[in-house]
Scaffold this active site. Structure first.
Site, PDB file in Angstrom:
ATOM      1  N   LEU A  55      31.632  53.986  17.975  1.00 36.42           N
ATOM      2  CA  LEU A  55      30.913  53.376  17.081  1.00 36.42           C
ATOM      3  C   LEU A  55      30.742  54.354  16.011  1.00 36.42           C
ATOM      4  CD1 LEU A  55      27.591  51.589  18.493  1.00 36.42           C
ATOM      5  CD2 LEU A  55      29.818  50.565  17.847  1.00 36.42           C
ATOM      6  N   ASP A  56      31.118  53.661  14.912  1.00 33.34           N
ATOM      7  CA  ASP A  56      30.926  54.840  13.738  1.00 33.34           C
ATOM      8  C   ASP A  56      29.447  55.357  13.687  1.00 33.34           C
ATOM      9  OD1 ASP A  56      33.304  54.229  12.926  1.00 33.34           O
ATOM     10  OD2 ASP A  56      32.674  52.565  11.385  1.00 33.34           O
ATOM     11  N   ARG A  57      29.580  56.622  12.906  1.00 37.83           N
ATOM     12  CA  ARG A  57      28.020  57.403  12.975  1.00 37.83           C
ATOM     13  C   ARG A  57      27.128  56.343  12.468  1.00 37.83           C
ATOM     14  NH1 ARG A  57      27.202  63.636  11.018  1.00 37.83           N
ATOM     15  NH2 ARG A  57      24.923  63.626  11.616  1.00 37.83           N
ATOM     16  N   HIS A 165      37.011  51.487  11.010  1.00 39.96           N
ATOM     17  CA  HIS A 165      35.982  51.178   9.862  1.00 39.96           C
ATOM     18  C   HIS A 165      36.387  49.698   9.623  1.00 39.96           C
ATOM     19  CE1 HIS A 165      35.355  55.487   8.214  1.00 39.96           C
ATOM     20  NE2 HIS A 165      34.974  55.269   9.445  1.00 39.96           N
TER      21      HIS A 165
END
Length: 246
Positions: A55-57, A165
């Site tokens: 998961l992206d930050r 993304h």
């Protein structure tokens, strides 16, 4: 800013990762000392955990770990084989279409440090996302000079591939960037949500993971709560303010 436990058995653990927390140590922020992996290990008594997806930050929501290398391999293969169904919620600029399919290949995005040795001339990779609009709103605020009001939508997103993304870039491609996205979003609307609603985060939530349990072979569905911050925001926008409505 700590993850909370969503599910645990002998083989798996799932947590609700807060926005702003890195999954693991990264060259992108060498000064950071807090990571979801370490916090999850502490949460379950020190047992080692193995990441199986990312998961992206700035994204919050369901983060799944395996508790052994064998289960990690099985789950990683399930993700790469597209046998894991993922659902996200995102608040975007504009009135998005009622539903649709985004089939738009994406060039791999490389980081200057972490991907310094990676090949930089790869062709665009297949990237597919379907979506459905849940709510929309028009606010009496002129965020841009071109319009006297501002419109927003809440959409449910279903990524069928897992590019870096992907959801943020696909919604930007549709001209409906996510609110709070400092890379692919609209700074004017990000600033409006910070100043008007006190919202400091990317409005993207990994809401649900559905998959077959790698050992028990039973259907699994793990869901992250939206939490008081987002539900309060939705209520201010005139949308339902209960977990069960989403």
């Amino acid at each position: 800013m700590r993850p909370t436990l969503l599910y645990q058995d002998e083989w798996l653990v799932a947590v609700n990762k807060p926005s702003g927390l890195l999954v693991h140590r990264s060259w992108l922020d060498k000064g950071e000392t807090r990571f979801a992996m370490q916090m999850t290990r502490d949460l379950i008594g020190g047992r080692h955990v193995y990441p199986v997806h990312r998961l992206d930050r700035p994204t919050s929501g369901v983060l799944l770990f395996a508790l052994s290398p064998e289960v990690a391999r099985s789950l990683t293969e399930a993700f790469s084989g597209r046998r894991v169904h993922k659902e996200y919620l995102a608040l975007v600029r504009g009135w998005a279409p009622e539903q649709g399919l985004i089939d738009y290949p994406l060039k791999e995005q490389l980081d200057k440090i972490a991907d310094a040795l990676a090949t930089r001339d790869k062709p665009a990779q297949e990237a597919v996302t379907s979506f459905r609009r849940l709510h929309q709103v028009e606010l009496p605020h002129a965020v841009s000079k071109q319009h006297a009001t501002s419109r927003y939508s809440l959409v449910r997103l279903f990524p069928h591939t897992g590019r870096k993304h992907q959801l943020r870039r696909h919604m930007e491609h549709l001209f409906h960037p996510m609110v709070g996205d400092t890379t692919h979003g609209d700074g004017r609307h990000n600033r409006f949500f910070r100043e008007h609603f006190g919202c400091q985060r990317l409005l993207l939530v990994a809401r649900t993971l559905s998959f077959e349990h790698p050992v028990l072979k039973v259907p699994m569905r793990i869901q992250a709560p939206l939490g008081a911050e987002l539900l309060t925001l939705f209520g201010k926008l005139g949308w339902p303010a209960s977990e069960s409505d989403y």
